[in-house]
Write a protein that holds these residues in place. Structure first.
Motif, PDB file in Angstrom:
ATOM      1  N   GLY A   1       0.818  -1.202   0.000  1.00 28.98           N
ATOM      2  CA  GLY A   1       0.000   0.000   0.000  1.00 28.98           C
ATOM      3  C   GLY A   1       0.847   1.245   0.000  1.00 28.98           C
ATOM      4  N   TYR A   2       0.216   2.362   0.319  1.00 28.25           N
ATOM      5  CA  TYR A   2       0.903   3.657   0.292  1.00 28.25           C
ATOM      6  C   TYR A   2       1.804   3.802   1.503  1.00 28.25           C
TER       7      TYR A   2
ATOM      8  N   HIS B   1      -3.357  -2.050   8.279  1.00 25.49           N
ATOM      9  CA  HIS B   1      -2.864  -1.118   7.262  1.00 25.49           C
ATOM     10  C   HIS B   1      -2.298   0.106   7.953  1.00 25.49           C
ATOM     11  N   GLN B   2      -1.486   0.871   7.239  1.00 27.46           N
ATOM     12  CA  GLN B   2      -1.012   2.170   7.743  1.00 27.46           C
ATOM     13  C   GLN B   2      -1.302   3.219   6.683  1.00 27.46           C
ATOM     14  N   GLU B   3      -2.492   3.164   6.111  1.00 25.15           N
ATOM     15  CA  GLU B   3      -2.815   4.105   5.034  1.00 25.15           C
ATOM     16  C   GLU B   3      -3.247   5.457   5.602  1.00 25.15           C
ATOM     17  N   THR B   4      -3.305   6.443   4.727  1.00 21.55           N
ATOM     18  CA  THR B   4      -3.659   7.798   5.154  1.00 21.55           C
ATOM     19  C   THR B   4      -5.109   7.847   5.642  1.00 21.55           C
ATOM     20  N   PRO B   5      -5.329   8.378   6.849  1.00 20.64           N
ATOM     21  CA  PRO B   5      -6.706   8.502   7.322  1.00 20.64           C
ATOM     22  C   PRO B   5      -7.530   9.367   6.363  1.00 20.64           C
ATOM     23  N   GLY B   6      -8.732   8.946   6.083  1.00 21.60           N
ATOM     24  CA  GLY B   6      -9.596   9.728   5.193  1.00 21.60           C
ATOM     25  C   GLY B   6      -9.419   9.387   3.730  1.00 21.60           C
ATOM     26  N   LEU B   7      -8.261   8.812   3.342  1.00 20.53           N
ATOM     27  CA  LEU B   7      -8.080   8.400   1.945  1.00 20.53           C
ATOM     28  C   LEU B   7      -7.971   6.871   1.901  1.00 20.53           C
ATOM     29  N   GLY B   8      -6.733   6.376   1.979  1.00 18.48           N
ATOM     30  CA  GLY B   8      -6.545   4.932   1.898  1.00 18.48           C
ATOM     31  C   GLY B   8      -7.193   4.169   3.035  1.00 18.48           C
ATOM     32  N   ALA B   9      -7.266   4.808   4.197  1.00 12.87           N
ATOM     33  CA  ALA B   9      -7.833   4.117   5.351  1.00 12.87           C
ATOM     34  C   ALA B   9      -9.300   3.758   5.147  1.00 12.87           C
ATOM     35  N   ARG B  10      -9.942   4.406   4.161  1.00 10.39           N
ATOM     36  CA  ARG B  10     -11.353   4.085   3.895  1.00 10.39           C
ATOM     37  C   ARG B  10     -11.518   2.655   3.390  1.00 10.39           C
ATOM     38  N   ALA B  11     -10.447   2.070   2.880  1.00 10.19           N
ATOM     39  CA  ALA B  11     -10.522   0.686   2.426  1.00 10.19           C
ATOM     40  C   ALA B  11     -11.050  -0.208   3.542  1.00 10.19           C
TER      41      ALA B  11
ATOM     42  N   LEU C   1     -10.958   3.422  -4.716  1.00  3.25           N
ATOM     43  CA  LEU C   1     -11.377   4.508  -3.832  1.00  3.25           C
ATOM     44  C   LEU C   1     -10.798   5.799  -4.388  1.00  3.25           C
ATOM     45  N   SER C   2     -11.588   6.859  -4.415  1.00  6.07           N
ATOM     46  CA  SER C   2     -11.055   8.092  -5.002  1.00  6.07           C
ATOM     47  C   SER C   2      -9.942   8.630  -4.118  1.00  6.07           C
ATOM     48  N   GLY C   3      -8.829   8.969  -4.771  1.00  5.82           N
ATOM     49  CA  GLY C   3      -7.668   9.484  -4.042  1.00  5.82           C
ATOM     50  C   GLY C   3      -6.854   8.401  -3.377  1.00  5.82           C
ATOM     51  N   ALA C   4      -7.199   7.148  -3.612  1.00  4.99           N
ATOM     52  CA  ALA C   4      -6.465   6.075  -2.945  1.00  4.99           C
ATOM     53  C   ALA C   4      -6.284   4.900  -3.894  1.00  4.99           C
ATOM     54  N   THR C   5      -5.761   5.201  -5.091  1.00  4.89           N
ATOM     55  CA  THR C   5      -5.579   4.140  -6.075  1.00  4.89           C
ATOM     56  C   THR C   5      -4.558   3.108  -5.613  1.00  4.89           C
ATOM     57  N   ILE C   6      -3.491   3.602  -4.962  1.00  7.78           N
ATOM     58  CA  ILE C   6      -2.445   2.669  -4.532  1.00  7.78           C
ATOM     59  C   ILE C   6      -3.002   1.672  -3.523  1.00  7.78           C
ATOM     60  N   THR C   7      -3.783   2.204  -2.575  1.00  2.11           N
ATOM     61  CA  THR C   7      -4.373   1.320  -1.574  1.00  2.11           C
ATOM     62  C   THR C   7      -5.315   0.321  -2.229  1.00  2.11           C
TER      63      THR C   7
END
Lengths: 196, 204
Positions: free
Chosen positions: A93-94, A119-129, A160-166
């Protein structure tokens, strides 16, 4: 010279002793820690995947040797039949590895449900996964015979919008699960017969 | 050292209470005191490490060569920190998830290393234990108090073991949570106000 030897000896003995102590404690707590991790980290995802199952999927787990690694499988019993297994895999992931627990319907090799575990994705973006049920919902029914991909890469999963990598990480984890599943299917079916 | 054991113990509670009087170990204080529970959990973990490291440093103080003492302290401290980490994962996993990275960071907490260097390396086993226990409990109380103030004002609750034990709106229905207090700047302000209060009381 004597002082040097003393320094070396003291440091060596001290390190060896603490290493031994920690190894002993680690061995004694290993099982307990694994149980705790299952309950608190993977537990919610597993429970959500096996909604409606009549057994406790966390208690009904087994391990299979896959090449050099050991993999844990969780079993879901539906209508008196062990018809689904869940296993976890990781995608890049990111912010690090994204863990995805994938429930597989053994009868037709499709995905039952998925849930993000760690996960350690960005809250509000990748974390939405993890929190966005709509994203995880898209995996439902996808075939494991072919790789799971996001729509940008020619697949069916809308990122997810703004979280393609995730989103890609989740897809690659699902694809990975598909490959492990294909490799181990004969042994898996053998094991599942034990659950009645 | 003419001080009695009781005095060694008690100095950690007021005279040298770590974050307020020594103003040491601020990193965990600012980071984990969002709730009472986190604060107290962190405090207890640190107390255990302090007791263990003080005990072993004072036991081994005649064996440890002065030139590599810091390295030896770090080995001892790191061992105890890892013990805490493993035990906490095994028995208090939710707390471990919340404290996370700050548990391994106890290794570099200046209170722990400071007590080894400034006290345990120069004193016997019993005074060192009393010192470690005193400072540890003082640290726990400070973290608990700061956590309590921040949680009470910031979220309007006090939580113990996942259950809200006290809800602000029960006694003051119009209470609005003061979000600022659970953010990082709130920790500085809370710490500063408590320091000020302590100096006010102490100066009399």
């Amino acid at each position: 010279m004597r002082e040097m030897i003393k320094m070396v000896v003291v440091l060596t003995v001290l390190s060896a002793f603490s290493g031994g102590l920690l190894a002993a404690i680690r061995d004694n707590t290993k099982e307990k820690i694994e149980n705790q991790q299952l309950t608190f980290v993977k537990g919610p995802a597993i429970k959500a995947i096996f909604e409606g199952a009549t057994n406790d999927p966390i208690a009904d787990r087994f391990k299979l040797q896959d090449g050099d690694v050991e993999r844990s499988f969780f079993v879901g019993v539906f209508d008196g039949k062990a018809s689904a297994v869940a296993l976890e895999s990781f995608g890049k992931g990111y912010g690090g590895d994204v863990g995805l627990m994938v429930g597989v319907n053994v009868a037709d090799d499709t995905i039952l449900r998925v849930g993000v575990t760690t996960h350690q994705e960005t809250p509000g973006l990748g974390a939405r996964a993890k929190t966005d049920a709509g994203f995880a919902g898209q995996f439902k029914g996808a075939s494991l015979k072919e790789p799971v991909k996001v729509s940008n890469d020619g697949g069916k999963i809308n990122a997810l919008s703004g979280a393609t990598i995730t989103s890609r990480a989740a897809c690659s984890a699902a694809t990975d699960v598909g490959e492990i599943y294909k490799r181990l299917k004969p042994q898996l079916e053998e094991k599942l017969k034990e659950f009645k | 050292m003419a001080k009695s054991l009781a005095q060694e113990f008690a100095k950690g509670l007021w005279e040298e209470i770590p974050p307020f009087r020594l103003v040491l170990g601020l990193c965990p204080i600012l980071a984990v005191t969002k709730t009472v529970e986190n604060g107290v959990g962190m405090g207890l973990a640190t107390t255990f490490v302090l007791l263990g490291s003080n005990l072993f440093v004072s036991l081994l103080r005649k064996v440890i060569p002065a030139k590599v003492r810091i390295a030896c302290f770090i080995i001892i401290i790191a061992t105890f920190v890892t013990v805490v980490e493993l035990v906490m994962q095994a028995y208090a996993y939710p707390l471990f998830l919340k404290l996370g990275i700050f548990i391994p960071l106890i290794v570099v907490n200046c209170i722990v290393l400071g007590r080894s260097e400034a006290f345990a390396y120069k004193n016997g086993v019993l005074p060192s234990l009393a010192d470690g226990l005193g400072i540890g409990i003082g640290f726990t109380i400070s973290l608990g108090a700061l956590g309590g103030v921040r949680e009470l004002l910031g979220s309007g609750t006090l939580t113990f073991w996942e259950k809200p034990a006290f809800v602000m709106t029960d006694i003051a229905p119009a209470f609005q949570p003061f979000q600022f207090m659970v953010e990082a700047p709130g920790a500085f302000v809370g710490l500063g106000l408590m320091l000020c209060l302590m100096n006010l009381v102490g100066s009399k």
